[in-house]
Design an enzyme around this catalytic site. Structure first.
Site, short mmCIF file in Angstrom:
data_model
loop_
_atom_site.label_atom_id
_atom_site.label_comp_id
_atom_site.label_asym_id
_atom_site.label_seq_id
_atom_site.Cartn_x
_atom_site.Cartn_y
_atom_site.Cartn_z
N TYR A 1 -14.71 15.35 19.15
CA TYR A 1 -13.35 14.89 18.89
C TYR A 1 -13.12 14.41 17.47
O TYR A 1 -12.03 14.57 16.92
CB TYR A 1 -12.89 13.86 19.93
CG TYR A 1 -12.02 14.53 20.96
CD1 TYR A 1 -12.58 15.46 21.84
CD2 TYR A 1 -10.65 14.33 21.00
CE1 TYR A 1 -11.79 16.15 22.74
CE2 TYR A 1 -9.86 15.00 21.90
CZ TYR A 1 -10.44 15.91 22.77
OH TYR A 1 -9.65 16.60 23.65
N GLU B 1 0.82 -1.22 0.00
CA GLU B 1 0.00 0.00 0.00
C GLU B 1 0.86 1.27 0.00
O GLU B 1 0.38 2.35 0.30
CB GLU B 1 -0.94 0.01 1.21
CG GLU B 1 -1.88 -1.19 1.31
CD GLU B 1 -2.94 -1.23 0.22
OE1 GLU B 1 -2.78 -0.55 -0.83
OE2 GLU B 1 -3.93 -1.96 0.41
N HIS C 1 -7.62 -2.15 8.84
CA HIS C 1 -8.88 -2.79 8.42
C HIS C 1 -9.79 -2.85 9.65
O HIS C 1 -10.48 -3.83 9.86
CB HIS C 1 -8.62 -4.21 7.92
CG HIS C 1 -7.75 -4.29 6.71
ND1 HIS C 1 -7.27 -5.47 6.20
CD2 HIS C 1 -7.28 -3.32 5.87
CE1 HIS C 1 -6.53 -5.25 5.14
NE2 HIS C 1 -6.50 -3.94 4.91
P1 13P Z 1 0.66 -5.15 3.37
O1 13P Z 1 0.85 -6.43 4.16
O2 13P Z 1 1.31 -5.22 2.02
O3 13P Z 1 1.07 -3.95 4.18
O4 13P Z 1 -0.90 -5.02 3.09
C1 13P Z 1 -1.77 -5.17 4.17
C2 13P Z 1 -3.02 -4.39 3.95
O5 13P Z 1 -3.55 -3.83 4.88
C3 13P Z 1 -3.59 -4.34 2.59
O6 13P Z 1 -4.57 -3.37 2.51
#
Ligand code: 13P
Length: 212
Positions: free
Chosen positions: A120, A74, A95
């Site tokens: 906030y 990313e 995520h």
């Molecule tokens: P990476 O392991 O390449 O950092 O990707 C993890 C991720 O969050 C993909 O959106």
């Protein structure tokens, strides 16, 4: 300790703190920050709970891998924030559950998916648009962030999760946590009648604390 050593130690400490509290699971998420001669970013497929400071990837400002393990896929997202929003010193992508839930809903406003629920989130995060879906690691994500011209400190990637920029690692991580908690409140309150902050109250916050 050099500034870069400190930055590496801070990435490890803050990433573990996020992992330990469930903001990231498995190998999801990535964190970066600027240093004098480039950008430090967590390696691809690494767990935020178990990073080694000396294996963190270092890349040049123009994206060349300088040292450490292979960088997060990313990296395009992170670089787009540094390039389009010069105040950015660190970027966090997660995520985290409730932001990701919100990013999957069909009926949220894609220009402004976080209504003015609490002070906030306004003070730390500001307006949050949803960036259209592309697969993880697709360079196009960088162009979609560039197109926002640095206007926002945070976005939700559709059906994927949040990306949050801050002046430094702590402010980016704290803003990502604030955004996640606000997304949680929004999901909890989804079927209830909500009293949002008024425009005057939002303006008062901007006058007192500035914008993120
Ligand atoms: P990476 O392991 O390449 O950092 O990707 C993890 C991720 O969050 C993909 O959106």
């Amino acid at each position: 300790m050099t500034n870069e050593d400190q930055a590496r130690a801070d990435i490890v400490r803050l990433a573990k703190s996020l992992f330990d509290r469930g903001f990231s699971v498995g190998s999801a998420g990535n964190i970066s920050c600027t240093v004098e001669d480039g950008i430090l970013i967590t390696p691809t497929n690494s767990s935020l709970g178990f990073l080694s400071a000396d294996r963190i990837s270092k890349i040049s400002r123009d994206g060349r891998h300088i040292s450490g393990d292979k960088p997060s896929k990313e990296i395009f997202l992170h670089r787009a924030f540094y390039e389009s929003r010069p105040s950015t010193g660190a970027v966090v992508h997660l995520h985290s559950t409730y932001c990701t839930a919100l990013s999957c809903l069909a009926d949220v406003d894609p220009q402004d998916c976080i209504p003015s629920l609490t002070p906030y989130v306004i003070m730390r995060v500001g307006q949050v648009p949803i960036v259209p879906y592309v697969r993880p690691g697709d360079e196009k994500a960088g162009r979609l962030i560039d197109n926002l011209r640095g206007k926002y400190a945070a976005v939700l990637l559709a059906n994927h999760g949040p990306v949050v920029a801050g002046r430094n690692l702590e402010s980016a991580v704290f803003a990502a946590e604030e955004l996640e908690e606000t997304a949680k409140l929004l999901i909890i309150l989804r079927t209830m009648k909500v009293r949002y902050l008024t425009e005057a109250q939002v303006e008062e916050l901007a006058a007192a604390f500035g914008k993120p």
